[in-house]
Design an enzyme around this catalytic site. Structure first.
Site, short mmCIF file in Angstrom:
data_model
loop_
_atom_site.label_atom_id
_atom_site.label_comp_id
_atom_site.label_asym_id
_atom_site.label_seq_id
_atom_site.Cartn_x
_atom_site.Cartn_y
_atom_site.Cartn_z
CD GLU A 203 -2.58 -8.45 -2.69
OE1 GLU A 203 -3.26 -8.54 -3.74
OE2 GLU A 203 -2.29 -7.36 -2.17
CD GLU B 235 -7.42 -5.14 1.86
OE1 GLU B 235 -6.33 -5.72 1.70
OE2 GLU B 235 -7.62 -3.96 1.51
CB SER C 240 -0.92 0.01 1.23
OG SER C 240 -0.17 -0.21 2.41
O1 KIV Z 1 -0.47 -3.41 1.56
C1 KIV Z 1 -1.01 -3.35 2.67
O2 KIV Z 1 -0.88 -2.38 3.41
C2 KIV Z 1 -1.83 -4.49 3.07
C3 KIV Z 1 -2.70 -4.30 4.26
C4 KIV Z 1 -3.80 -3.38 3.93
C5 KIV Z 1 -3.21 -5.59 4.79
O3 KIV Z 1 -1.79 -5.50 2.46
#
Ligand code: KIV
Length: 289
Positions: A137, A204, A67
């Site tokens: 993922e 999520e 993220s």
């Molecule tokens: O990339 C991220 O921050 C995540 C979290 C939101 C679980 O995968």
């Protein structure tokens, strides 16, 4: 908890002492026994040393999430993130922490092609950063990769439900599991990952009943984000929960108003520079008397 006192009072000091005893992957796994988690697992994202320093004492896991694409780099999705970006930020987080387990996201394109490709990417991330585990993922299709990595010394956290790296397949960031078929698939995915050796699974953006069901069905801890308070733990994007952004997903609770605090401080600084009242007497060096 370590007895070290960090000198976090200045950005010029060495940011972190030698690591003492961090939480380990087995210690996180052991939080869930016989399907129960007496003490929920606390996780937050971190991308920088200073943020890691501030979060470390409060968290069991610091997740260097991809993220960072949107939060740090202003990218439109997590797709463009590279291994080098993840390794650099994970290194910064490891340097800024000594208590929490540091888990680093494997970026899109670095692990899907084969278990061997995943091993090379994950090994690079752990060697370069000092993080202890990776997150990837995907559901059952990733189970052989999870097993391959785990058997070769790389602990893996799974990630099911809304998987942002699949944005081009999913078509949006909406909650998953609204149909019965989707709900079944998410639960099957979580079970497959856990059976393959994942030490924990992020769920999520899933309908709450599914989050509860899969938390009950899988042996390893399920860490929710937009899922359920009944999961074995929770994770949020730190900048979201600190209130750095005006628009956040529905599942984010703001525990601070950092956007307002930054804007107010920058505004006062700008005013004082324009009025030539900064720097003032306290900030100036003087000749020796
Ligand atoms: O990339 C991220 O921050 C995540 C979290 C939101 C679980 O995968």
């Amino acid at each position: 908890m370590s007895t070290y006192t960090l000198d976090t009072a200045t950005s010029r000091a060495h940011p972190t002492p030698q690591p003492t005893r961090r939480l380990t992957v087995p210690a996180i796994g052991a939080r869930k026994t016989d399907g129960q988690t007496a003490e929920p697992i606390v996780a937050l994202t971190a991308y920088t040393t200073r943020t890691a320093q501030l979060l470390d004492a409060h968290c069991d896991i610091l997740l260097v999430g991809d993220s960072l694409a949107q939060v740090i780099y202003g990218l439109p999705s997590t797709i463009p993130v590279t291994l080098e970006m993840m390794a650099n930020h994970a290194s910064a987080v490891v340097r800024g922490s000594h208590h929490a387990l540091v888990v680093v996201d494997m970026p899109f394109g670095s692990y899907e092609a084969s278990p061997q490709a995943a091993f090379e990417s994950a090994a690079m991330l752990l060697k370069a950063s000092g993080a202890a585990a990776v997150k990837l993922e995907g559901g059952a299709a990733m189970a052989p990769t999870v097993q391959f990595l785990n058997e070769r010394g790389i602990p893996v956290m799974g990630h099911v439900g809304l998987t942002p790296q699949a944005i081009n397949v999913l078509g949006g960031y909406g909650a998953r599991g609204k149909s019965e078929a989707e709900a079944r698939k998410i639960t099957e995915d979580a079970v497959a990952l856990c059976d393959a050796g994942a030490f924990a699974i992020v769920a999520e953006g899933v309908v709450e009943s599914i989050a509860i069901a899969l938390t009950q069905q899988v042996a390893c801890p399920v860490i929710g984000i937009g899922a359920s308070a009944k999961c074995d733990g929770q994770v949020l994007v730190t900048e979201d929960m600190l209130g750095l952004f005006e628009r956040t997903p529905r599942f984010v609770k703001r525990y601070g108003d950092m956007a307002a605090a930054i804007s107010e401080a920058a505004g006062r600084y700008a005013e004082e520079v324009r009025a030539r009242s900064f720097p003032g007497a306290d900030q100036l060096y003087r000749p020796e008397a």
